[in-house]
Design a protein around this motif. Sequence first.
Motif, mmCIF file in Angstrom:
data_model
loop_
_atom_site.group_PDB
_atom_site.id
_atom_site.type_symbol
_atom_site.label_atom_id
_atom_site.label_comp_id
_atom_site.label_asym_id
_atom_site.label_seq_id
_atom_site.Cartn_x
_atom_site.Cartn_y
_atom_site.Cartn_z
ATOM 1 N N LEU A 77 0.822 -1.207 0.000
ATOM 2 C CA LEU A 77 0.000 0.000 0.000
ATOM 3 C C LEU A 77 0.861 1.264 0.000
ATOM 4 O O LEU A 77 0.508 2.266 -0.628
ATOM 5 N N ILE A 78 1.986 1.212 0.699
ATOM 6 C CA ILE A 78 2.893 2.363 0.704
ATOM 7 C C ILE A 78 3.470 2.591 -0.692
ATOM 8 O O ILE A 78 3.567 3.726 -1.173
ATOM 9 N N ASN A 79 3.848 1.493 -1.358
ATOM 10 C CA ASN A 79 4.339 1.616 -2.734
ATOM 11 C C ASN A 79 3.265 2.187 -3.647
ATOM 12 O O ASN A 79 3.556 2.972 -4.558
ATOM 13 N N GLN A 80 2.021 1.789 -3.386
ATOM 14 C CA GLN A 80 0.908 2.314 -4.171
ATOM 15 C C GLN A 80 0.765 3.821 -3.974
ATOM 16 O O GLN A 80 0.570 4.579 -4.927
ATOM 17 N N LEU A 81 0.887 4.276 -2.734
ATOM 18 C CA LEU A 81 0.784 5.711 -2.457
ATOM 19 C C LEU A 81 1.929 6.486 -3.098
ATOM 20 O O LEU A 81 1.740 7.589 -3.615
ATOM 21 N N LYS A 82 3.125 5.906 -3.072
ATOM 22 C CA LYS A 82 4.270 6.560 -3.711
ATOM 23 C C LYS A 82 4.053 6.668 -5.221
ATOM 24 O O LYS A 82 4.361 7.695 -5.839
ATOM 25 N N ALA A 83 3.508 5.604 -5.801
ATOM 26 C CA ALA A 83 3.271 5.603 -7.247
ATOM 27 C C ALA A 83 2.222 6.632 -7.636
ATOM 28 O O ALA A 83 2.375 7.350 -8.632
ATOM 29 N N THR A 84 1.164 6.736 -6.840
ATOM 30 C CA THR A 84 0.125 7.710 -7.161
ATOM 31 C C THR A 84 0.631 9.138 -6.947
ATOM 32 O O THR A 84 0.195 10.064 -7.637
ATOM 33 N N SER A 85 1.557 9.307 -6.009
ATOM 34 C CA SER A 85 2.166 10.629 -5.820
ATOM 35 C C SER A 85 2.999 11.016 -7.041
ATOM 36 O O SER A 85 2.993 12.171 -7.478
ATOM 37 N N LYS A 86 3.712 10.046 -7.595
ATOM 38 C CA LYS A 86 4.485 10.304 -8.819
ATOM 39 C C LYS A 86 3.552 10.685 -9.966
ATOM 40 O O LYS A 86 3.867 11.568 -10.768
ATOM 41 N N LEU A 87 2.418 10.011 -10.022
ATOM 42 C CA LEU A 87 1.448 10.318 -11.066
ATOM 43 C C LEU A 87 0.939 11.744 -10.920
ATOM 44 O O LEU A 87 0.730 12.455 -11.913
ATOM 45 N N LYS A 134 -4.619 0.298 -8.847
ATOM 46 C CA LYS A 134 -3.914 -0.855 -8.290
ATOM 47 C C LYS A 134 -4.344 -1.151 -6.860
ATOM 48 O O LYS A 134 -4.394 -2.307 -6.447
ATOM 49 N N GLY A 135 -4.643 -0.090 -6.105
ATOM 50 C CA GLY A 135 -5.090 -0.300 -4.731
ATOM 51 C C GLY A 135 -6.347 -1.143 -4.661
ATOM 52 O O GLY A 135 -6.511 -1.975 -3.766
ATOM 53 N N LEU A 136 -7.238 -0.932 -5.637
ATOM 54 C CA LEU A 136 -8.477 -1.710 -5.684
ATOM 55 C C LEU A 136 -8.180 -3.181 -5.930
ATOM 56 O O LEU A 136 -8.777 -4.063 -5.310
ATOM 57 N N PHE A 137 -7.233 -3.448 -6.823
ATOM 58 C CA PHE A 137 -6.889 -4.834 -7.131
ATOM 59 C C PHE A 137 -6.159 -5.503 -5.971
ATOM 60 O O PHE A 137 -6.200 -6.726 -5.820
ATOM 61 N N ILE A 138 -5.485 -4.708 -5.143
ATOM 62 C CA ILE A 138 -4.792 -5.266 -3.982
ATOM 63 C C ILE A 138 -5.776 -5.547 -2.852
ATOM 64 O O ILE A 138 -5.801 -6.635 -2.269
ATOM 65 N N GLN A 139 -6.613 -4.557 -2.547
ATOM 66 C CA GLN A 139 -7.476 -4.659 -1.377
ATOM 67 C C GLN A 139 -8.807 -5.344 -1.661
ATOM 68 O O GLN A 139 -9.424 -5.896 -0.745
ATOM 69 N N GLY A 140 -9.248 -5.301 -2.921
ATOM 70 C CA GLY A 140 -10.541 -5.878 -3.257
ATOM 71 C C GLY A 140 -10.682 -7.347 -2.884
ATOM 72 O O GLY A 140 -11.617 -7.727 -2.164
ATOM 73 N N PRO A 141 -9.772 -8.221 -3.342
ATOM 74 C CA PRO A 141 -9.889 -9.639 -2.992
ATOM 75 C C PRO A 141 -9.808 -9.897 -1.492
ATOM 76 O O PRO A 141 -10.471 -10.802 -0.975
ATOM 77 N N VAL A 142 -8.995 -9.101 -0.793
ATOM 78 C CA VAL A 142 -8.876 -9.273 0.657
ATOM 79 C C VAL A 142 -10.196 -8.924 1.337
ATOM 80 O O VAL A 142 -10.676 -9.648 2.223
ATOM 81 N N LEU A 189 -15.772 7.609 5.461
ATOM 82 C CA LEU A 189 -15.822 9.016 5.065
ATOM 83 C C LEU A 189 -14.534 9.738 5.457
ATOM 84 O O LEU A 189 -14.038 10.598 4.715
ATOM 85 N N ILE A 190 -13.972 9.369 6.598
ATOM 86 C CA ILE A 190 -12.708 9.971 7.027
ATOM 87 C C ILE A 190 -11.602 9.654 6.030
ATOM 88 O O ILE A 190 -10.801 10.520 5.669
ATOM 89 N N THR A 191 -11.565 8.406 5.560
ATOM 90 C CA THR A 191 -10.534 8.048 4.579
ATOM 91 C C THR A 191 -10.723 8.824 3.281
ATOM 92 O O THR A 191 -9.746 9.197 2.621
ATOM 93 N N VAL A 192 -11.975 9.078 2.925
ATOM 94 C CA VAL A 192 -12.247 9.859 1.712
ATOM 95 C C VAL A 192 -11.760 11.289 1.889
ATOM 96 O O VAL A 192 -11.083 11.856 1.023
ATOM 97 N N GLU A 193 -12.097 11.888 3.022
ATOM 98 C CA GLU A 193 -11.719 13.281 3.268
ATOM 99 C C GLU A 193 -10.218 13.437 3.487
ATOM 100 O O GLU A 193 -9.673 14.521 3.302
ATOM 101 N N CYS A 194 -9.559 12.358 3.881
ATOM 102 C CA CYS A 194 -8.097 12.401 4.042
ATOM 103 C C CYS A 194 -7.403 12.048 2.739
ATOM 104 O O CYS A 194 -6.332 11.431 2.732
ATOM 105 N N ASN A 195 -8.056 12.410 1.657
ATOM 106 C CA ASN A 195 -7.447 12.276 0.334
ATOM 107 C C ASN A 195 -7.261 10.833 -0.071
ATOM 108 O O ASN A 195 -6.169 10.398 -0.421
ATOM 109 N N SER A 196 -8.337 10.052 -0.015
ATOM 110 C CA SER A 196 -8.262 8.657 -0.424
ATOM 111 C C SER A 196 -7.987 8.519 -1.912
ATOM 112 O O SER A 196 -7.578 7.470 -2.376
ATOM 113 N N GLN A 197 -8.212 9.598 -2.678
ATOM 114 C CA GLN A 197 -7.873 9.564 -4.103
ATOM 115 C C GLN A 197 -6.509 10.206 -4.337
ATOM 116 O O GLN A 197 -6.288 10.890 -5.326
ATOM 117 N N GLU A 198 -5.593 9.972 -3.420
ATOM 118 C CA GLU A 198 -4.268 10.564 -3.553
ATOM 119 C C GLU A 198 -3.659 10.181 -4.889
ATOM 120 O O GLU A 198 -3.705 9.037 -5.320
#
Length: 248
Positions: A77-87, A134-142, A189-198
Amino acid sequence: MSTTTTAAADKINVVMDTVAQAAPPANEVAIAAADSYLPVAALQHVIDAVHNFTGLNWWASIVVTTLLIRSAMLPLLINQLKATSKLSIMRPHLEEVKQRVDRQAMDPTLVSEGQKEMQKLFKEHGVSPFTPLKGLFIQGPVFVSFFLAISNMAEKVPSFKSGGAYWFVDLTTPDGLYICPVLTALTFLITVECNSQEGMEGNNAAGTMKNVSRALAVASVPLTMNFPKAVFCYWVTSNLFSLVPRVR
């Protein structure tokens, strides 16, 4: 003869009772998980192992299992956040190239060059247009595995009826006070407001996605109010854990 037969039958019954008492009781989770798919069954056994090892109630065992598995996924998940930050960083350059390509749409050569330039940008930053998904594909099955596993246990494990605490002692029934569905909606809702679409900053669709997520948070209360309380032990914990990588 009749007396001898009766005595023999009594001895057999005594032996059978002794064997039955000596045999280990059937594991209620193993029985419940027997007809589940492998990932779902495995997750039920993990929850059971945590329950037996720690001696915690079922609700706490679900929480601990959630934390363990989400912790194991944290590097991804951290790698995912780093990748989305690069984007997010490259998005202005990408938009500039895109606008130039749109203006030159009548020239196939220039369009091809623009597309190659965009591909080069993605390659240089090590991301792709699908990085935010990618986050959806990681967390969705879990999420699906947890939901199915806990729902199955709530239905088939008798001790779940007394495996909770406070107002949610019976984990097999819906929350008549609606506290669990509301907590789930609030934490989401908290996760959404804390920039869940980072990583979506600067994207015209980001605002729409955030509003849709807010609507889903509100709608989740009536949609989930009939779920067994056990499910919310996972859901609320998972939502709160999702905030960990975003704590600066």
